[in-house]
Scaffold this motif. Structure first.
Motif, mmCIF file in Angstrom:
data_model
loop_
_atom_site.group_PDB
_atom_site.id
_atom_site.type_symbol
_atom_site.label_atom_id
_atom_site.label_comp_id
_atom_site.label_asym_id
_atom_site.label_seq_id
_atom_site.Cartn_x
_atom_site.Cartn_y
_atom_site.Cartn_z
ATOM 1 N N SER A 129 55.189 44.682 57.449
ATOM 2 C CA SER A 129 53.879 45.321 57.289
ATOM 3 C C SER A 129 52.803 44.397 57.851
ATOM 4 O O SER A 129 53.023 43.199 58.015
ATOM 5 N N SER A 130 51.630 44.976 58.129
ATOM 6 C CA SER A 130 50.548 44.144 58.671
ATOM 7 C C SER A 130 49.193 44.618 58.179
ATOM 8 O O SER A 130 48.966 45.808 57.981
ATOM 9 N N VAL A 131 48.319 43.633 57.983
ATOM 10 C CA VAL A 131 46.931 43.888 57.593
ATOM 11 C C VAL A 131 46.056 43.171 58.616
ATOM 12 O O VAL A 131 46.173 41.954 58.796
ATOM 13 N N GLY A 132 45.189 43.928 59.280
ATOM 14 C CA GLY A 132 44.345 43.357 60.329
ATOM 15 C C GLY A 132 43.142 42.610 59.811
ATOM 16 O O GLY A 132 42.520 41.843 60.537
ATOM 17 N N GLY A 133 42.790 42.794 58.565
ATOM 18 C CA GLY A 133 41.634 42.127 57.974
ATOM 19 C C GLY A 133 42.055 41.262 56.797
ATOM 20 O O GLY A 133 43.118 40.651 56.806
ATOM 21 N N GLU A 134 41.206 41.263 55.785
ATOM 22 C CA GLU A 134 41.475 40.478 54.583
ATOM 23 C C GLU A 134 42.082 41.356 53.494
ATOM 24 O O GLU A 134 41.984 42.578 53.542
ATOM 25 N N VAL A 135 42.706 40.704 52.519
ATOM 26 C CA VAL A 135 43.246 41.402 51.359
ATOM 27 C C VAL A 135 42.561 40.826 50.129
ATOM 28 O O VAL A 135 42.686 39.641 49.844
ATOM 29 N N LEU A 136 41.786 41.666 49.454
ATOM 30 C CA LEU A 136 41.091 41.273 48.240
ATOM 31 C C LEU A 136 41.580 42.182 47.127
ATOM 32 O O LEU A 136 41.236 43.363 47.084
ATOM 33 N N VAL A 137 42.446 41.664 46.262
ATOM 34 C CA VAL A 137 43.045 42.489 45.223
ATOM 35 C C VAL A 137 43.070 41.761 43.894
ATOM 36 O O VAL A 137 43.099 40.535 43.834
ATOM 37 N N TYR A 138 43.058 42.573 42.846
ATOM 38 C CA TYR A 138 43.321 42.075 41.502
ATOM 39 C C TYR A 138 44.591 42.782 41.064
ATOM 40 O O TYR A 138 44.610 43.999 40.897
ATOM 41 N N ALA A 139 45.672 42.024 40.925
ATOM 42 C CA ALA A 139 46.954 42.609 40.555
ATOM 43 C C ALA A 139 47.719 41.647 39.665
ATOM 44 O O ALA A 139 47.562 40.434 39.773
ATOM 45 N N ARG A 140 48.550 42.205 38.818
ATOM 46 C CA ARG A 140 49.417 41.375 37.968
ATOM 47 C C ARG A 140 50.557 40.776 38.756
ATOM 48 O O ARG A 140 50.955 39.650 38.551
ATOM 49 N N ARG A 141 51.138 41.582 39.648
ATOM 50 C CA ARG A 141 52.248 41.120 40.480
ATOM 51 C C ARG A 141 51.873 41.320 41.934
ATOM 52 O O ARG A 141 51.396 42.382 42.326
ATOM 53 N N LEU A 142 52.140 40.300 42.732
ATOM 54 C CA LEU A 142 51.820 40.352 44.153
ATOM 55 C C LEU A 142 52.994 39.810 44.940
ATOM 56 O O LEU A 142 53.476 38.708 44.661
ATOM 57 N N ALA A 143 53.448 40.571 45.913
ATOM 58 C CA ALA A 143 54.498 40.118 46.821
ATOM 59 C C ALA A 143 53.985 40.374 48.232
ATOM 60 O O ALA A 143 53.815 41.523 48.630
ATOM 61 N N ALA A 144 53.690 39.330 48.969
ATOM 62 C CA ALA A 144 53.136 39.452 50.316
ATOM 63 C C ALA A 144 54.127 38.893 51.324
ATOM 64 O O ALA A 144 54.151 37.699 51.583
ATOM 65 N N ARG A 145 54.953 39.772 51.877
ATOM 66 C CA ARG A 145 55.948 39.357 52.864
ATOM 67 C C ARG A 145 55.538 39.753 54.277
ATOM 68 O O ARG A 145 56.176 39.357 55.233
ATOM 69 N N GLY A 146 54.493 40.568 54.396
ATOM 70 C CA GLY A 146 54.011 41.024 55.705
ATOM 71 C C GLY A 146 53.004 40.046 56.271
ATOM 72 O O GLY A 146 52.761 38.968 55.721
ATOM 73 N N SER A 147 52.383 40.419 57.381
ATOM 74 C CA SER A 147 51.385 39.550 58.010
ATOM 75 C C SER A 147 49.979 39.988 57.633
ATOM 76 O O SER A 147 49.680 41.186 57.566
ATOM 77 N N ILE A 148 49.121 39.003 57.377
ATOM 78 C CA ILE A 148 47.722 39.229 57.035
ATOM 79 C C ILE A 148 46.883 38.392 57.980
ATOM 80 O O ILE A 148 47.022 37.168 58.017
ATOM 81 N N THR A 149 46.023 39.044 58.793
ATOM 82 C CA THR A 149 45.197 38.314 59.745
ATOM 83 C C THR A 149 44.129 37.485 59.048
ATOM 84 O O THR A 149 43.879 36.353 59.410
ATOM 85 N N GLY A 150 43.500 38.058 58.016
ATOM 86 C CA GLY A 150 42.440 37.362 57.288
ATOM 87 C C GLY A 150 42.977 36.610 56.093
ATOM 88 O O GLY A 150 44.145 36.200 56.056
ATOM 89 N N PHE A 151 42.126 36.449 55.108
ATOM 90 C CA PHE A 151 42.478 35.733 53.891
ATOM 91 C C PHE A 151 43.084 36.662 52.852
ATOM 92 O O PHE A 151 42.783 37.839 52.816
ATOM 93 N N LEU A 152 43.912 36.090 51.979
ATOM 94 C CA LEU A 152 44.439 36.786 50.810
ATOM 95 C C LEU A 152 43.720 36.200 49.605
ATOM 96 O O LEU A 152 43.802 35.018 49.348
ATOM 97 N N ARG A 153 42.983 37.055 48.906
ATOM 98 C CA ARG A 153 42.199 36.580 47.764
ATOM 99 C C ARG A 153 42.608 37.350 46.523
ATOM 100 O O ARG A 153 42.725 38.516 46.531
#
Length: 153
Positions: A129-153
């Motif tokens: 999976s891919s995200v061209g921008g940033e990821v700003l989330v509030y979550a209990r569980r997070l699994a980020a195996r894809g690509s994120i161009t911006g920041f993960l917050r």
């Protein structure tokens, strides 16, 4: 405490009423058990959908605003942004703009060209999976195996 919750309820209802009163110029709307954009179908404008399940297998040239009791599934393409409120949101296809969600579970198997902003119990960005921008989330569980161009917050 009771006064505070009453104020929140009143403000929430007022916001819903005001946003529902705004004109939606030439937009498509759907209100059914299942709102479906079949494969091969092109919606040439924004789509506002309220249903138990919202499925986009075709293409939406504008934005998607969806409120679903169960699921919002994007197997096709949304050229604009997606705003979704549902128990589960799954993106297998492509979102050309931002993805904004309030959900119990968000699964991204496809691509989001813009940012992801959301809240939920779990967020999974699958491998590939891919995200061209940033990821700003509030979550209990997070699994980020894809690509994120911006920041993960």
């Amino acid at each position: 405490m009771r006064s505070f919750s009453r104020r929140i309820t009143v403000v929430s209802i007022a916001c819903l009423v005001l946003t529902g009163a705004l004109p939606a110029a030439a937009a498509e709307t759907s209100n059914a058990g299942v709102a479906l954009v079949p494969a091969g179908t092109v919606v040439e404008d924004d789509l506002y959908a309220g249903a138990i399940t919202v499925i986009v297998a075709g293409r939406i040239d504008g934005d998607l605003v969806a409120a679903a009791a169960e699921r919002v599934v994007i197997d096709g393409e949304v050229a604009g942004s997606v705003t979704a409120l549902a128990r589960e949101v799954v993106v297998n296809g492509r979102v050309g703009g931002a993805l904004r969600v309030a959900t119990g579970s968000l699964t991204l198997n496809g691509a989001v060209d813009g940012d992801i902003v959301g809240t939920g119990l779990s967020l999974a960005l699958a491998e590939g999976s891919s995200v061209g921008g940033e990821v700003l989330v509030y979550a209990r569980r997070l699994a980020a195996r894809g690509s994120i161009t911006g920041f993960l917050r």
